[in-house]
Motif scaffolding. Structure first.
Motif, PDB file in Angstrom:
ATOM      1  N   SER A  10     -15.345 -10.649  76.297  1.00  0.00           N
ATOM      2  CA  SER A  10     -15.981 -10.885  75.317  1.00  0.00           C
ATOM      3  C   SER A  10     -17.015 -12.138  74.846  1.00  0.00           C
ATOM      4  O   SER A  10     -17.378 -12.564  74.995  1.00  0.00           O
ATOM      5  CB  SER A  10     -14.256 -10.822  73.467  1.00  0.00           C
ATOM      6  OG  SER A  10     -14.445  -9.771  73.400  1.00  0.00           O
ATOM      7  N   GLU A  11     -15.664 -12.878  75.910  1.00  0.00           N
ATOM      8  CA  GLU A  11     -16.207 -14.148  76.480  1.00  0.00           C
ATOM      9  C   GLU A  11     -17.746 -14.068  77.101  1.00  0.00           C
ATOM     10  O   GLU A  11     -18.609 -15.034  76.710  1.00  0.00           O
ATOM     11  CB  GLU A  11     -15.619 -14.476  77.864  1.00  0.00           C
ATOM     12  CG  GLU A  11     -14.112 -15.326  76.787  1.00  0.00           C
ATOM     13  CD  GLU A  11     -13.305 -14.090  76.781  1.00  0.00           C
ATOM     14  OE1 GLU A  11     -13.330 -13.040  77.598  1.00  0.00           O
ATOM     15  OE2 GLU A  11     -12.365 -14.589  76.019  1.00  0.00           O
ATOM     16  N   LYS A  12     -17.963 -12.630  78.218  1.00  0.00           N
ATOM     17  CA  LYS A  12     -19.280 -12.543  78.380  1.00  0.00           C
ATOM     18  C   LYS A  12     -20.562 -12.538  77.959  1.00  0.00           C
ATOM     19  O   LYS A  12     -21.406 -12.204  77.536  1.00  0.00           O
ATOM     20  CB  LYS A  12     -19.694 -11.282  79.650  1.00  0.00           C
ATOM     21  CG  LYS A  12     -20.092 -11.136  80.923  1.00  0.00           C
ATOM     22  CD  LYS A  12     -20.508 -12.363  81.304  1.00  0.00           C
ATOM     23  CE  LYS A  12     -22.071 -12.071  82.127  1.00  0.00           C
ATOM     24  NZ  LYS A  12     -22.410 -13.452  83.141  1.00  0.00           N
ATOM     25  N   SER A  14     -20.077 -12.975  74.163  1.00  0.00           N
ATOM     26  CA  SER A  14     -20.172 -14.469  74.175  1.00  0.00           C
ATOM     27  C   SER A  14     -21.734 -14.962  74.944  1.00  0.00           C
ATOM     28  O   SER A  14     -22.629 -15.840  73.723  1.00  0.00           O
ATOM     29  CB  SER A  14     -19.160 -15.375  73.671  1.00  0.00           C
ATOM     30  OG  SER A  14     -19.680 -16.330  73.339  1.00  0.00           O
ATOM     31  N   GLU A  15     -21.234 -15.753  76.198  1.00  0.00           N
ATOM     32  CA  GLU A  15     -22.292 -15.940  76.807  1.00  0.00           C
ATOM     33  C   GLU A  15     -23.749 -15.583  76.372  1.00  0.00           C
ATOM     34  O   GLU A  15     -24.842 -16.440  77.167  1.00  0.00           O
ATOM     35  CB  GLU A  15     -21.448 -16.171  77.833  1.00  0.00           C
ATOM     36  CG  GLU A  15     -22.779 -17.069  79.198  1.00  0.00           C
ATOM     37  CD  GLU A  15     -22.263 -16.305  80.783  1.00  0.00           C
ATOM     38  OE1 GLU A  15     -22.786 -16.200  81.893  1.00  0.00           O
ATOM     39  OE2 GLU A  15     -20.645 -16.529  80.786  1.00  0.00           O
ATOM     40  N   LEU A  16     -23.666 -14.266  77.018  1.00  0.00           N
ATOM     41  CA  LEU A  16     -24.983 -13.579  76.301  1.00  0.00           C
ATOM     42  C   LEU A  16     -25.768 -13.689  75.899  1.00  0.00           C
ATOM     43  O   LEU A  16     -26.826 -13.805  75.595  1.00  0.00           O
ATOM     44  CB  LEU A  16     -24.882 -12.681  77.181  1.00  0.00           C
ATOM     45  CG  LEU A  16     -24.243 -11.969  78.579  1.00  0.00           C
ATOM     46  CD1 LEU A  16     -24.007 -10.371  78.984  1.00  0.00           C
ATOM     47  CD2 LEU A  16     -25.629 -11.739  79.365  1.00  0.00           C
ATOM     48  N   ALA A  18     -25.143 -16.299  73.132  1.00  0.00           N
ATOM     49  CA  ALA A  18     -25.197 -17.219  72.380  1.00  0.00           C
ATOM     50  C   ALA A  18     -26.618 -18.076  72.025  1.00  0.00           C
ATOM     51  O   ALA A  18     -26.800 -18.659  70.257  1.00  0.00           O
ATOM     52  CB  ALA A  18     -24.888 -17.893  72.982  1.00  0.00           C
ATOM     53  N   HIS A  19     -27.510 -17.648  73.051  1.00  0.00           N
ATOM     54  CA  HIS A  19     -28.801 -18.489  72.525  1.00  0.00           C
ATOM     55  C   HIS A  19     -30.081 -17.294  71.249  1.00  0.00           C
ATOM     56  O   HIS A  19     -30.313 -17.893  70.664  1.00  0.00           O
ATOM     57  CB  HIS A  19     -29.746 -17.946  73.832  1.00  0.00           C
ATOM     58  CG  HIS A  19     -30.576 -16.644  74.171  1.00  0.00           C
ATOM     59  ND1 HIS A  19     -29.192 -15.522  74.642  1.00  0.00           N
ATOM     60  CD2 HIS A  19     -31.176 -16.081  74.443  1.00  0.00           C
ATOM     61  CE1 HIS A  19     -29.790 -14.926  74.887  1.00  0.00           C
ATOM     62  NE2 HIS A  19     -31.163 -15.049  75.248  1.00  0.00           N
ATOM     63  N   ASP A  22     -28.122 -18.658  68.117  1.00  0.00           N
ATOM     64  CA  ASP A  22     -28.041 -20.373  67.326  1.00  0.00           C
ATOM     65  C   ASP A  22     -29.975 -19.594  67.107  1.00  0.00           C
ATOM     66  O   ASP A  22     -30.043 -20.073  66.138  1.00  0.00           O
ATOM     67  CB  ASP A  22     -28.382 -20.510  69.115  1.00  0.00           C
ATOM     68  CG  ASP A  22     -27.240 -21.957  69.950  1.00  0.00           C
ATOM     69  OD1 ASP A  22     -26.313 -20.961  69.030  1.00  0.00           O
ATOM     70  OD2 ASP A  22     -27.321 -21.475  71.006  1.00  0.00           O
ATOM     71  N   GLU A  28     -21.249 -17.004  65.568  1.00  0.00           N
ATOM     72  CA  GLU A  28     -19.946 -16.053  66.146  1.00  0.00           C
ATOM     73  C   GLU A  28     -18.375 -16.209  65.644  1.00  0.00           C
ATOM     74  O   GLU A  28     -18.037 -17.381  65.547  1.00  0.00           O
ATOM     75  CB  GLU A  28     -20.149 -16.061  67.480  1.00  0.00           C
ATOM     76  CG  GLU A  28     -18.727 -15.490  68.308  1.00  0.00           C
ATOM     77  CD  GLU A  28     -18.880 -15.927  69.616  1.00  0.00           C
ATOM     78  OE1 GLU A  28     -17.906 -15.876  69.887  1.00  0.00           O
ATOM     79  OE2 GLU A  28     -19.759 -16.089  70.612  1.00  0.00           O
ATOM     80  N   GLU A  76     -25.655  -7.286  85.815  1.00  0.00           N
ATOM     81  CA  GLU A  76     -24.511  -8.768  85.280  1.00  0.00           C
ATOM     82  C   GLU A  76     -23.638  -8.324  84.329  1.00  0.00           C
ATOM     83  O   GLU A  76     -22.552  -8.783  84.435  1.00  0.00           O
ATOM     84  CB  GLU A  76     -25.156  -9.848  84.007  1.00  0.00           C
ATOM     85  CG  GLU A  76     -26.325 -10.926  84.881  1.00  0.00           C
ATOM     86  CD  GLU A  76     -26.410 -11.473  83.528  1.00  0.00           C
ATOM     87  OE1 GLU A  76     -25.922 -12.639  83.272  1.00  0.00           O
ATOM     88  OE2 GLU A  76     -27.884 -11.864  82.740  1.00  0.00           O
TER      89      GLU A  76
END
Length: 188
Positions: A10-12, A14-16, A18-19, A22, A28, A76
């Motif tokens: 889930s963290e990965k 979120s990182e992918l 986020a932009h 935004d 999120e 990735e």
């Protein structure tokens, strides 16, 4: 498909994305990744002050899907046999855990539970620091205004209402925080 890549957390995810969130002015709310059989599920809940409609969710879903596909193509992440993307807004049964949840639900009825005791209120304004909210309750025919510290241990969930909101409650919910405190002092 490259074998050495990790299934994304889930963290990965979120990182992918986020932009993307935004750029669409979305928050999120949650991400769940369920690895299951032939296709995994990526379930994302987003929200915004202006409540995203289905058209916006469709555009954002396409952007997220493109980003996840690109991340898999460049090594990735690895979704295995594929994934299904589900993008939605949080349901009404989602607990109010962040300041933005209280702000976005102003005027709605809420169940607040403290130490196994549940009380019902209408959400009013937040103070300028966004640390406290006005809650409106009715004792018999008399309206009361209380201050609720958002950092308290209370659990709060929006209640679904089928009836029209009483006009006097709605009027109090529309007051600023300071106006509601003044109203309380004048109506003791």
């Amino acid at each position: 498909m490259l074998i050495g890549m990790a299934f994304p957390s889930s963290e990965k995810i979120s990182e992918l994305i986020a932009h993307i969130l935004d750029s669409h002015h979305l928050d999120e709310e949650s991400i769940k990744v369920n690895r299951a059989g032939a296709k995994s599920a990526v379930i994302i809940a987003v929200d915004a002050d202006d409540r995203p409609d289905l058209d916006k969710l469709e555009v954002v879903s396409g952007d997220i899907s493109d980003a996840l596909d690109a991340a898999e193509a460049n090594g990735e992440v690895n979704f295995g046999a594929g994934y299904t993307l589900e993008l939605s807004t949080p349901g009404v049964d989602t607990p109010l855990t962040a300041t933005r949840h209280w702000r976005r639900n102003r005027g709605r009825k809420v169940a607040v539970t403290v130490a196994d005791r549940t009380s019902f209120y209408r959400i009013g304004a937040l103070n300028d620091a966004e640390t406290s909210a006005i809650l409106i309750t009715r004792e018999g025919k008399k309206l009361q205004v209380v201050e609720h510290e958002l950092a308290s241990e209370a659990k709060a969930v929006v209640e679904i209402e089928f009836a029209n909101v009483p006009a006097d409650e709605q009027a109090l919910a529309e007051l600023t925080y300071d106006e509601a405190i003044t109203w309380r002092e004048e109506n003791k």
